[in-house]
Structure formats: structure tokens, C-alpha cells
Design an enzyme around this catalytic site. Sequence first.
Site, PDB file in Angstrom:
ATOM      1  N   ARG A 206       0.844  -1.215   0.000  1.00 27.88           N
ATOM      2  CA  ARG A 206       0.000   0.000   0.000  1.00 27.88           C
ATOM      3  C   ARG A 206       0.875   1.258   0.000  1.00 27.88           C
ATOM      4  O   ARG A 206       0.459   2.320  -0.466  1.00 27.88           O
ATOM      5  CB  ARG A 206      -0.982   0.007   1.184  1.00 27.88           C
ATOM      6  CG  ARG A 206      -1.880   1.255   1.211  1.00 27.88           C
ATOM      7  CD  ARG A 206      -3.180   1.037   1.980  1.00 27.88           C
ATOM      8  NE  ARG A 206      -2.965   0.542   3.325  1.00 27.88           N
ATOM      9  CZ  ARG A 206      -2.595   1.292   4.366  1.00 27.88           C
ATOM     10  NH1 ARG A 206      -2.418   2.583   4.219  1.00 27.88           N
ATOM     11  NH2 ARG A 206      -2.430   0.756   5.558  1.00 27.88           N
TER      12      ARG A 206
ATOM     13  N   TYR B  40     -16.717  14.578 -15.350  1.00 30.09           N
ATOM     14  CA  TYR B  40     -17.174  13.177 -15.299  1.00 30.09           C
ATOM     15  C   TYR B  40     -18.260  13.038 -14.215  1.00 30.09           C
ATOM     16  O   TYR B  40     -18.083  13.531 -13.093  1.00 30.09           O
ATOM     17  CB  TYR B  40     -15.971  12.268 -15.001  1.00 30.09           C
ATOM     18  CG  TYR B  40     -16.359  10.829 -14.871  1.00 30.09           C
ATOM     19  CD1 TYR B  40     -16.838  10.117 -15.964  1.00 30.09           C
ATOM     20  CD2 TYR B  40     -16.290  10.184 -13.643  1.00 30.09           C
ATOM     21  CE1 TYR B  40     -17.227   8.797 -15.847  1.00 30.09           C
ATOM     22  CE2 TYR B  40     -16.673   8.852 -13.517  1.00 30.09           C
ATOM     23  CZ  TYR B  40     -17.144   8.176 -14.630  1.00 30.09           C
ATOM     24  OH  TYR B  40     -17.532   6.866 -14.500  1.00 30.09           O
TER      25      TYR B  40
ATOM     26  N   ASP C 125      -8.682  16.616 -15.249  1.00 26.82           N
ATOM     27  CA  ASP C 125      -8.911  15.222 -15.642  1.00 26.82           C
ATOM     28  C   ASP C 125      -8.558  15.144 -17.131  1.00 26.82           C
ATOM     29  O   ASP C 125      -9.260  15.693 -17.979  1.00 26.82           O
ATOM     30  CB  ASP C 125     -10.383  14.870 -15.380  1.00 26.82           C
ATOM     31  CG  ASP C 125     -10.712  13.421 -15.729  1.00 26.82           C
ATOM     32  OD1 ASP C 125      -9.990  12.829 -16.563  1.00 26.82           O
ATOM     33  OD2 ASP C 125     -11.698  12.898 -15.188  1.00 26.82           O
TER      34      ASP C 125
ATOM     35  N   LYS D 150      -9.234   3.872 -19.135  1.00 27.49           N
ATOM     36  CA  LYS D 150      -9.613   4.202 -20.517  1.00 27.49           C
ATOM     37  C   LYS D 150      -8.412   4.040 -21.454  1.00 27.49           C
ATOM     38  O   LYS D 150      -7.910   2.964 -21.625  1.00 27.49           O
ATOM     39  CB  LYS D 150     -10.190   5.631 -20.547  1.00 27.49           C
ATOM     40  CG  LYS D 150     -11.301   5.852 -19.538  1.00 27.49           C
ATOM     41  CD  LYS D 150     -12.529   5.021 -19.870  1.00 27.49           C
ATOM     42  CE  LYS D 150     -13.435   4.617 -18.725  1.00 27.49           C
ATOM     43  NZ  LYS D 150     -13.291   5.119 -17.396  1.00 27.49           N
TER      44      LYS D 150
HETATM   45  C1  LIG Z   1     -13.184  11.294 -17.917  1.00 23.43           C
HETATM   46  C2  LIG Z   1     -13.287  10.288 -16.818  1.00 23.43           C
HETATM   47  N1  LIG Z   1     -12.801  10.610 -15.604  1.00 23.43           N
HETATM   48  C3  LIG Z   1     -12.866   9.752 -14.564  1.00 23.43           C
HETATM   49  C4  LIG Z   1     -13.471   8.526 -14.704  1.00 23.43           C
HETATM   50  C5  LIG Z   1     -13.547   7.610 -13.499  1.00 23.43           C
HETATM   51  O1  LIG Z   1     -12.620   6.595 -13.654  1.00 23.43           O
HETATM   52  P1  LIG Z   1     -12.795   5.118 -13.043  1.00 23.43           P
HETATM   53  O2  LIG Z   1     -13.986   4.497 -13.691  1.00 23.43           O
HETATM   54  O3  LIG Z   1     -11.506   4.456 -13.424  1.00 23.43           O
HETATM   55  O4  LIG Z   1     -12.970   5.280 -11.576  1.00 23.43           O
HETATM   56  C6  LIG Z   1     -13.971   8.125 -15.943  1.00 23.43           C
HETATM   57  C7  LIG Z   1     -14.597   6.786 -16.118  1.00 23.43           C
HETATM   58  O5  LIG Z   1     -15.310   6.529 -17.079  1.00 23.43           O
HETATM   59  C8  LIG Z   1     -13.882   9.035 -17.028  1.00 23.43           C
HETATM   60  O6  LIG Z   1     -14.367   8.724 -18.244  1.00 23.43           O
END
Ligand SMILES: Cc1ncc(COP(=O)(O)O)c(C=O)c1O
Length: 268
Positions: A59, A112, A183, A208
Site C-alpha cells: 500500500r 465526469y 482530468d 480508458k
Molecule cells: C473522464 C473520466 N474521468 C474519470 C473517470 C472515473 O474513472 P474510473 O472508472 O476508473 O474510476 C472516468 C470513467 O469513465 C472518465 O471517463
Amino acid sequence: MSNGSEPFELASLITAHDEGNFADAVVPPIFQTSLFTFSDYDDMIASYRGEKVRPIYTRGLNPTVRAFEEMLAKLEGAEDALGFASGMAAISSAVLSFVEPGDRIVAVKHVYPDAFRLFGTILKRMKIEVTYVDGRDEEAVAKALPGAKLFYMESPTSWVMEAHDVGALAALARQHGIVSMIDNSWASPFFQRPLTLGVDLVIHSASKYLGGHSDVVAGVIAGSKAMIARVKAEAYPYLGGKLSPFDAWLLIRGLRTLPLRMRAHETR
Ligand SMILES: Cc1ncc(COP(=O)(O)O)c(C=O)c1O
């Protein structure tokens, strides 16, 4: 090794000669272990005192995870990176490391959806307010920023794919002394390297494009040593969303084909 001028040159995509890869394996080993042992008592004491950086417990530090973090840091032009068990673990740990009750966050619209829900639930309960602005409207952003603690960006944004002038928005945050994060999951470092545009911290859902094979859920953040150290100290160990060694290994494999895949996506 990469000299940093071309992050996607082959050397950046191979970890074989990196320090943690003791056998120079082309594909680094998966250190599938929770604990690491010590040669003797003095070694243990020195390690617990932090006199040497070495894995003790996964961890905290795991060599396979570290190999992925170093690779991603190179590709984002970052001093350091930190892997997480999901993109949401990365987002929540990053945000919670920079705000406290009474603070205000400015966020662009169409982040998101689960980031939006995090802001509207846990952060709301912590008395942290979030002001949403149209990231295409720099005047609106400039107006919203004074007094805020954090500027949270996403570009392109989720679902509606709005693209923002990331450099201009980061400069506004800097003028006001506000920490900025983005992000960058949709663009990936292949198309956008936000740290080079003045953003303080980059976040990815590595589930992704970074992973690229739909077989891993993971996240990562990248930034200066100081920014990463703060997340490590404030939230990461306690929220516990640690990237696993096997998932890190899958991500290392994924990153090696990132340039090829992103070029292919672009031409379709
Ligand atoms: C742009 C974006 N940010 C964050 C996330 C969250 O990621 P995770 O599903 O790996 O927790 C996603 C998931 O689809 C995403 O498309």
C-alpha cells in the site's frame, strides 16, 4: 533514456533499464506481494525511519506500481506520479488533499458524472462549495476564481466533449494563487500534456486510453514532487485506493501501445 524532448520515443515506453527492474526484463516482473522482508534488524530500522527508500508494504510502495508511475510521469512531463485503484480514487484523493471545510472549488461544467456526484455529496457534507463555470468562457472563469481554493478542469469534457484553452485557464488560476487540476483521461498525454501548459496536477482514469484493453480499472495523478508528496501525505494512504501490482503491469503493457492506438483513433 528519454531526454524529455520527445516523451513518446521508445525509451520512454520501455522500463527494462530502470532502477527497480533488477533483471532488466523487457516486461517488468509483477511483484505480487503485500509485504517485503529485511536482511537484518538494522535494515528494518533504517527502512522504518525512512533513511532509505525501499518497499515495505505494497500500500506504500511496490516496484511494479512504481515502474508504471515513473513511465506515466515521463509521458506527462511530470516530476512524479502516483497510481490508484480507479480514476475515482485518484480524483477523490487529489481533491481531498487540497480542500478543507469552508473552502470553495471552481469546476468546469460537464466533469465526469461521478466527480460531479462526489462534489455534490461528500464534499457538500464537508461544507465545501463548488461553483460551476463554462470552461469556454474565460471571463466567467476569471470572475469565479477569486477566493477559491481549487480550480478543477476537464478538457475535453465528459459526454459533450467541450474543449477548453487549458493554458489560458491554468494561467488564470495561477494569477489568483489557486491550485489547478485537470482530468486528462479523454485526451491522454499523447494529445495533451497539461503540466506543460501550466496546470498543477493531472488526473487520469487509466481504465480508458492508458490501459487501452478494457481489462483494468485504475487511476493515476502526475505533477511536481511537491504536489504528489502532498497527496501522499494527506489522503492517499488513508483512503486506501492503491493501484495493485497486476493492474500496474497491465498498464505498463497498455502505455507501450498508447501512441499507436491514439494515432489510430485520430484517423478513424
Ligand atoms: C473522464 C473520466 N474521468 C474519470 C473517470 C472515473 O474513472 P474510473 O472508472 O476508473 O474510476 C472516468 C470513467 O469513465 C472518465 O471517463
